[in-house]
Every structure is written in C-alpha cells, then in structure tokens.
Design a protein around this motif. Sequence first.
Motif, short mmCIF file in Angstrom:
data_model
loop_
_atom_site.label_atom_id
_atom_site.label_comp_id
_atom_site.label_asym_id
_atom_site.label_seq_id
_atom_site.Cartn_x
_atom_site.Cartn_y
_atom_site.Cartn_z
N ARG A 175 0.84 -1.21 0.00
CA ARG A 175 0.00 0.00 0.00
C ARG A 175 0.88 1.26 0.00
N GLU A 200 0.47 -11.00 -0.61
CA GLU A 200 0.38 -10.19 0.60
C GLU A 200 1.72 -10.19 1.31
N TYR A 215 0.81 -2.83 4.55
CA TYR A 215 0.05 -4.07 4.39
C TYR A 215 -1.23 -3.82 3.61
N PRO A 217 -4.44 -6.00 2.13
CA PRO A 217 -5.13 -7.28 1.94
C PRO A 217 -5.54 -7.45 0.49
N LEU A 218 -5.32 -8.65 -0.03
CA LEU A 218 -5.59 -8.87 -1.44
C LEU A 218 -7.07 -8.89 -1.77
N SER A 219 -7.92 -9.05 -0.76
CA SER A 219 -9.36 -8.93 -1.00
C SER A 219 -9.67 -7.52 -1.50
N GLU A 220 -8.97 -6.54 -0.95
CA GLU A 220 -9.15 -5.15 -1.38
C GLU A 220 -8.59 -4.95 -2.79
N THR A 258 -2.40 -15.35 -0.39
CA THR A 258 -2.98 -14.59 0.73
C THR A 258 -2.74 -15.25 2.08
N MET A 260 -2.18 -13.90 4.86
CA MET A 260 -2.73 -13.15 5.98
C MET A 260 -4.26 -13.22 6.02
N THR A 261 -4.90 -13.02 4.86
CA THR A 261 -6.36 -12.92 4.87
C THR A 261 -7.06 -14.23 4.55
N HIS A 262 -6.33 -15.20 3.99
CA HIS A 262 -6.94 -16.51 3.74
C HIS A 262 -5.92 -17.59 4.04
#
Length: 341
Positions: A175, A200, A215, A217-220, A258, A260-262
């Motif tokens: 980011r 990520e 950081y 998140p790849l969802s974003e 991912t 971190m988020t998944h």
Amino acid sequence: MQHDELAQANAPLIDLFGRHVNYLRVSVTDRCDFRCFYCMAENMNFLPKREVLSLEELDRLCSSFVSLGVKRLRLTGGEPLVRKDIMTLFGSLSRHLDSGALEELTLTTNGSQLKRYASELAALGVKRINVSLDSLREDRFKEITRWGRFDQVMDGIEAALAAGIKLKLNAVALRGVNDDEYDEMIRFCHQRGMDVTFIETMPMGEIDHERLDMYLPLSELKRDLAQSWTLEPSAHKTGGPASYVTVKETGGRVGFITPMTHNFCESCNRVRVTCTGTLYMCLGQEDAADLRAPLRASESDGPLTEAILSAIARKPKGHDFIIDRDNNRPSIGRHMSVTGG
C-alpha cells in the motif's frame, strides 16, 4: 541397502493430516544482489560459508526428498543465480527429470542473472520460472530494490521468454508503494504470455523500514481490479498456494497468494529447506528440523531419511502469521531470504 532403509526410502511423505508433501523449496543461498526494503536490511550480515550447504550436499538432500516422492523442486534464495557454480547443481538435479522421478525443476529469481543463464536453464529442462518484480517503473524499482538494475531485469525476462521458458511475475502488494501499478502489471504480463501473481506482505524478519502501514489485503486489491477487468474463476493450479482468476479481456491469469487474509494451510503440500539445511515444515511456524547434521554425519542416507520422515510427521495444521501492530514486531523473526522466497 538394508530392509529398514529400503522401507524408509519408499515411505510417502504424508503428514498427520493426510496431506501428501510433494513440493520442496530449497534455498541455495541467503545472499542477494538486491536489497528490497520489505525483505532485507540494506546492510545484511550474511551466513558464514561453512554453515551453508555445499552444492554436493544440496544435491544429496534434494535427491533424498525426490526418492521419498517429491515431484516438484524449486530452488530459491536470496537470489539463487548468484550462488557460485549454481548451474552445476541444476545440471545434476536434471537427472531426476530425465528419469521421470521429478516432474518439475524450477526456480524463483529476481531476474538479474536470467540473461546470462536462461538458455542453459532451458536446456536442462527448466520450463517455468517465477520472477519477483514489484514495479515496472524504473525509479520506483530502484527505490524498492535499492541495488537493482531495472534494464538488467527486463533483459533477463526477454531472454527467458526467447528461450521458451514460461514466466510468472510475482509482485508483493504494498500500500502506498506500488498499488497504482496493478493494472499496468496485468497488461505487461498478459501481452507477453506471462501470468502475474500478487502476494500479501508477510511479517518476517527485523528490517530497517516500517511495513505495517504498507500491508494491503488482497481482497481489497481484487475488488479494485474488478472495477477495470472481468475476473472469472479459474481452476488453474501450479502446485503452490496461489488461487487464480482469468481476465476475460486478455485471456491471461492473475494469481493471489494470501497468507494473511486466507489461510490456505488445509491443502499445503510444501516444505522448505534453508541454505543451512534447516527444514521448516511451515513457513509461518518456528518448528524446524536440522538436516545438515545427519547429512554431514554419515555417507549413508539412512539418518537423513529418518530425520526427514520424523519432521514431516510434525508438520503443523496451519501457520501463525499475524500483523502485530501493538508491539510493532514481526510474527516470525527470521528473514525471508534465509528461509527461501
């Protein structure tokens, strides 16, 4: 070979959760000709050479894993292609491709040495390479890598493509650093027949730069990409942790890693060995097994095989990655360059 050793050699690498470990990533060096700020401090203290496995030891270690059912072997670093005489290791390991015991021999590289080695790698049976590249803008590339030469990497990419090697570009999503380039990266890769995977950032190792605010998140990221592209689900798998989509407008693929988020641990088929012979059953855990000691203690592969099987039996169900904002500390103390990228 005695009966017990034969039984060990034929034992599949299946952990307590029924996952078949058939993918090995081996770091051949902790050294690198770049100093990417999210990965390394600019002034790194590298390992003494006596602690690093010799090329012969790396061959023997990798071959032991192949005899136990590993089908995919990826050499990493640091930067693997800066290791002196590294092509002799590729040449030796390629015998497992010739025999059919190994399905794939590949590497992850920053691309700086690809112009020099691409043709030889292709001749040895390397069909696919991951190139780590976090920016397509020369000034930004220089800021991220500190020591990298952008033209050298671009020349390496072209040389590998010309040699018939399939390339995938890996970009760490940061980011405020490269988050305005992702559409550009997709176009660059897909125009050349390359996939691109976004990763990520992982909280590993003490470095002299603040990472927490970077950081992303790849969802974003995926949500933002969907504003520009039509993203269609893809069943494509390469043996690694990435999940893929196909971009309808280009026909090319985009991957997402991912940690971190998944949590993708339920299907993890991978283990990593550092350049010092330490086996990590999970990238996000500190539990490890020393393979250098049995490797150097005996010319027989029996003790090494026993150590590998014992370690696989301890492979954990999942990792413990966290972003520790309260203490501003990485969840894993070792650098990624030591573990193997």
